[in-house]
Scaffold this active site. Structure first.
Site, short mmCIF file in Angstrom:
data_model
loop_
_atom_site.label_atom_id
_atom_site.label_comp_id
_atom_site.label_asym_id
_atom_site.label_seq_id
_atom_site.Cartn_x
_atom_site.Cartn_y
_atom_site.Cartn_z
N ASP A 1 0.87 -1.17 0.00
CA ASP A 1 0.00 0.00 0.00
C ASP A 1 0.91 1.22 0.00
O ASP A 1 1.66 1.44 0.96
CB ASP A 1 -0.88 -0.03 1.25
CG ASP A 1 -1.85 1.13 1.33
OD1 ASP A 1 -1.70 2.10 0.56
OD2 ASP A 1 -2.76 1.10 2.19
N TYR B 1 -11.73 15.99 -6.91
CA TYR B 1 -10.57 15.20 -7.32
C TYR B 1 -9.56 16.08 -8.05
O TYR B 1 -8.34 15.88 -7.93
CB TYR B 1 -11.07 14.08 -8.23
CG TYR B 1 -10.06 13.31 -9.03
CD1 TYR B 1 -9.21 12.39 -8.42
CD2 TYR B 1 -9.99 13.45 -10.41
CE1 TYR B 1 -8.32 11.64 -9.16
CE2 TYR B 1 -9.10 12.71 -11.17
CZ TYR B 1 -8.26 11.80 -10.54
OH TYR B 1 -7.38 11.07 -11.29
N LYS C 1 -5.06 16.44 -8.24
CA LYS C 1 -4.24 16.24 -9.42
C LYS C 1 -3.54 17.54 -9.84
O LYS C 1 -2.45 17.51 -10.43
CB LYS C 1 -5.10 15.69 -10.56
CG LYS C 1 -5.48 14.23 -10.36
CD LYS C 1 -4.25 13.33 -10.24
CE LYS C 1 -4.60 11.86 -10.14
NZ LYS C 1 -3.38 11.00 -10.06
#
Length: 254
Positions: A60, A151, A155
């Site tokens: 992870d 989101y 980014k």
């Protein structure tokens, strides 16, 4: 800098989508790839399909100990690290009214904090090989698309991080670039709730194909080819390459 046929590559998020496609593509070109993912059955299946050129680690990227194990595994498998590709991501597709702080923190952790810290962990090996880092950004930075608008800022941070690290690490011989990806039917979109698994490709095509200048959505292999270019273009750094069929540009009105 080595050629792709003589390089050692880490690909995060290698169990599906862009990560799996990138690992397979680079292995076909001769690279030794080390892939990781949270779900061992997924990562193992991808690695076994690739063959001896691939090693896999259940890891992870949000876990510091797992990041260390991943770097060690890549050094053992490939003799060093030439390229680090950050394909692992977190997309939570929900409007602001429905997102909670835990969702937001998790998204920034996976999309921004973890790749930053993994790059730090791999940095001595990248410097030793005069290597490259490739981040995966998004067309969402240029073209806001609800209901996943929250989101986009994560980014946007990735895009800026690319530029900052390119300036910082360039004098050490490490190049840093980013692919800004458009509409591609990948598992991350299914897991986010944005798409239904049984109709993901059709939903993406019907939604984004008509508003994309090239009138179609992308294939993960096309993104993998762009990642390869950025990883091995020796005089390219700080680049944010749109791989989106023109979606980020919008449509010309006539």
């Amino acid at each position: 800098m080595r050629t792709v046929a003589d390089s050692s590559v880490i690909v995060t998020g290698g169990g599906s989508g862009l990560g799996a496609a990138t690992a397979a593509h680079l292995a076909e070109r001769g690279a030794r790839v080390t892939i990781c993912g949270r779900r061992p059955e997924k990562v193992r299946t991808v690695a076994e399909a690739i063959g001896p050129a691939a090693a896999w680690v259940q890891a992870d990227v949000d876990d510091p100990d797992d990041r260390a194990r991943l770097v060690d595994a890549a050094v053992d498998h490939g003799g060093g690290i030439d390229v680090l590709v950050h394909c692992a991501g977190n997309l939570h597709a929900a409007p602001l009214a429905e997102i909670d702080e835990e969702d937001l923190v998790a998204m920034y952790r996976t999309n921004v904090i973890s790749p930053t810290m993994l790059t730090q962990r791999a940095l001595p090996h990248l410097v030793a090989r005069q290597g490259a880092v490739v981040f995966v950004g998004a067309v969402d930075v240029r073209r806001v698309m609800a209901p996943a608008a929250v989101y986009a800022p994560s980014k946007a941070a990735v895009h800026r991080l690319t530029e900052v690290l390119a300036v910082e690490l360039g004098p050490q011989g490490v190049r840093v670039s980013c692919v800004a990806v458009g509409a591609v039917a990948t598992e991350i979109a299914v897991r986010s709730g944005a798409l239904a698994a049984e109709s993901a490709a059709r939903e993406v095509e019907e939604t984004f194909g008509p508003v994309t200048p090239l009138r179609r959505t992308g294939d993960p292999r096309e993104v993998a080819e762009a990642i390869e270019h950025l990883a091995y273009a020796e005089w390219t750094t700080g680049a944010i390459l749109d791989v989106d069929g023109g979606l980020g540009l919008g449509e010309l009105e006539v």
